[in-house]
Design a protein around this motif. Structure first.
Motif, PDB file in Angstrom:
ATOM      1  N   SER A 126       0.936  -1.252  -0.136  1.00 53.29           N
ATOM      2  CA  SER A 126      -0.047   0.124  -0.155  1.00 53.29           C
ATOM      3  C   SER A 126       0.917   1.256   0.020  1.00 53.29           C
ATOM      4  CB  SER A 126      -0.934  -0.115   1.261  1.00 53.29           C
ATOM      5  OG  SER A 126      -0.292  -0.018   2.484  1.00 53.29           O
ATOM      6  N   GLU A 130       0.625   4.180  -2.704  1.00 49.94           N
ATOM      7  CA  GLU A 130       0.316   5.520  -2.543  1.00 49.94           C
ATOM      8  C   GLU A 130       1.600   6.405  -2.971  1.00 49.94           C
ATOM      9  OE1 GLU A 130      -0.207   5.629   1.890  1.00 49.94           O
ATOM     10  OE2 GLU A 130      -1.879   4.504   1.824  1.00 49.94           O
ATOM     11  N   LYS A 131       2.599   6.165  -2.907  1.00 50.56           N
ATOM     12  CA  LYS A 131       3.526   7.093  -3.548  1.00 50.56           C
ATOM     13  C   LYS A 131       3.248   7.329  -5.150  1.00 50.56           C
ATOM     14  CE  LYS A 131       7.425   5.887  -0.076  1.00 50.56           C
ATOM     15  NZ  LYS A 131       8.684   5.280   0.003  1.00 50.56           N
ATOM     16  N   LYS A 132       3.013   6.213  -5.716  1.00 51.68           N
ATOM     17  CA  LYS A 132       2.575   6.360  -7.133  1.00 51.68           C
ATOM     18  C   LYS A 132       1.080   6.991  -7.432  1.00 51.68           C
ATOM     19  CE  LYS A 132       4.840   3.382  -9.800  1.00 51.68           C
ATOM     20  NZ  LYS A 132       5.223   2.197 -10.664  1.00 51.68           N
ATOM     21  N   ASP A 133       0.517   6.962  -6.617  1.00 53.18           N
ATOM     22  CA  ASP A 133      -1.143   7.357  -6.581  1.00 53.18           C
ATOM     23  C   ASP A 133      -1.716   6.246  -7.469  1.00 53.18           C
ATOM     24  OD1 ASP A 133      -3.160   9.071  -6.200  1.00 53.18           O
ATOM     25  OD2 ASP A 133      -2.859  10.150  -7.935  1.00 53.18           O
ATOM     26  N   VAL A 134      -1.341   4.916  -7.123  1.00 57.91           N
ATOM     27  CA  VAL A 134      -1.967   3.880  -7.718  1.00 57.91           C
ATOM     28  C   VAL A 134      -3.042   3.435  -6.789  1.00 57.91           C
ATOM     29  CG1 VAL A 134      -1.715   1.704  -8.655  1.00 57.91           C
ATOM     30  CG2 VAL A 134      -0.296   3.183  -9.123  1.00 57.91           C
ATOM     31  N   ALA A 135      -4.354   3.253  -7.215  1.00 60.37           N
ATOM     32  CA  ALA A 135      -5.491   2.584  -6.345  1.00 60.37           C
ATOM     33  C   ALA A 135      -5.376   1.384  -6.117  1.00 60.37           C
ATOM     34  CB  ALA A 135      -6.586   3.231  -6.851  1.00 60.37           C
ATOM     35  N   GLU A 171       0.107   4.719 -13.682  1.00 60.64           N
ATOM     36  CA  GLU A 171      -1.128   5.502 -12.973  1.00 60.64           C
ATOM     37  C   GLU A 171      -2.220   4.592 -13.209  1.00 60.64           C
ATOM     38  OE1 GLU A 171      -1.978   7.692 -17.567  1.00 60.64           O
ATOM     39  OE2 GLU A 171      -1.520   8.591 -15.990  1.00 60.64           O
ATOM     40  N   GLN A 173      -4.899   1.990 -11.579  1.00 55.35           N
ATOM     41  CA  GLN A 173      -5.399   1.077 -10.422  1.00 55.35           C
ATOM     42  C   GLN A 173      -4.639  -0.663 -10.550  1.00 55.35           C
ATOM     43  OE1 GLN A 173      -9.355   1.484 -10.208  1.00 55.35           O
ATOM     44  NE2 GLN A 173      -9.874  -0.671 -11.520  1.00 55.35           N
TER      45      GLN A 173
END
Length: 212
Positions: A126, A130-135, A171, A173
């Protein structure tokens, strides 16, 4: 007729010579493989001992048992411990490969809730996501998903899939789905990353081969 007989004899001799050469080459390859497995096993055991000491002592210091730490010291020591644990995991993987090749890997079969294992592995990736803004999306039954297998090994598989999905997704998810399929559970990991070219599929699961 004599000439034909000589040709046949020569062909038989060549076949015998090639068979002997192949047998010798095979024996050498098997010996080299045994030596490699033995070396990897010994090396892995030797490296695990000091690494466990590093992890243990940094843990003691991080708990501030010897004395208080300032925020920067705590941050740096946490990075040391994290890196040591990562290296230990890699060494354990090498040791597992050696055991598999030697036919000595023993599975620990037990019943457990797959849902809890998946959620645990999601937590491990997680921060990276979060660092890569990947859900990270999880779709799984609300009730316990009880299965019977080696929990540590299945968690290794899930973690490897999730780690690679997050690593190669810039980018979008990563979706994890677990559903009942007849009398089994089907676990699927799908990401919006770069994917794999069709011509590279045949190279999957080849030793020491990494796809770009």
């Amino acid at each position: 007729t004599q000439e034909l007989h000589k040709i046949n004899q020569e062909m038989e001799r060549r076949i015998i010579d090639r068979t002997k050469a192949l047998a010798v080459a095979m024996e050498k390859a098997q010996t080299a493989d045994r030596l490699k497995s033995s070396f990897l096993t010994t090396m892995s055991h030797e490296l695990r001992t000091p690494l466990n000491s590093i992890i243990g002592f940094t843990g003691i210091v991080l708990k501030e048992l010897p004395g208080p730490l300032n925020p920067e010291q705590h941050k740096q020591l946490s990075m040391v411990q994290k890196s040591a644990r990562h290296l230990l995991a890699l060494i354990n993987d090498v040791l597992d490969i050696s055991r598999i090749e030697a036919g000595q890997l023993v599975l620990s079969i037990a019943s457990f809730d797959l849902r809890l294992s998946i959620e645990k592995m999601i937590k491990l990736v997680s921060t990276q996501a979060e660092k890569k803004d990947v859900a990270l999306r999880l779709s799984i039954p609300d009730s316990p998903v009880m299965i019977r297998t080696d929990q540590r090994r299945i968690e290794q598989v899930i973690l490897n899939l999730l780690s690679n999905s997050v690593k190669f997704t810039e980018e979008g998810q990563v979706s994890i789905t677990c559903r009942m399929d007849k009398d089994k559970y089907l676990l699927t990991v799908v990401d919006t990353g770069i994917g794999i070219q069709p011509e590279q599929i045949s190279n999957l699961f080849q030793p020491f081969h990494q796809i770009d």
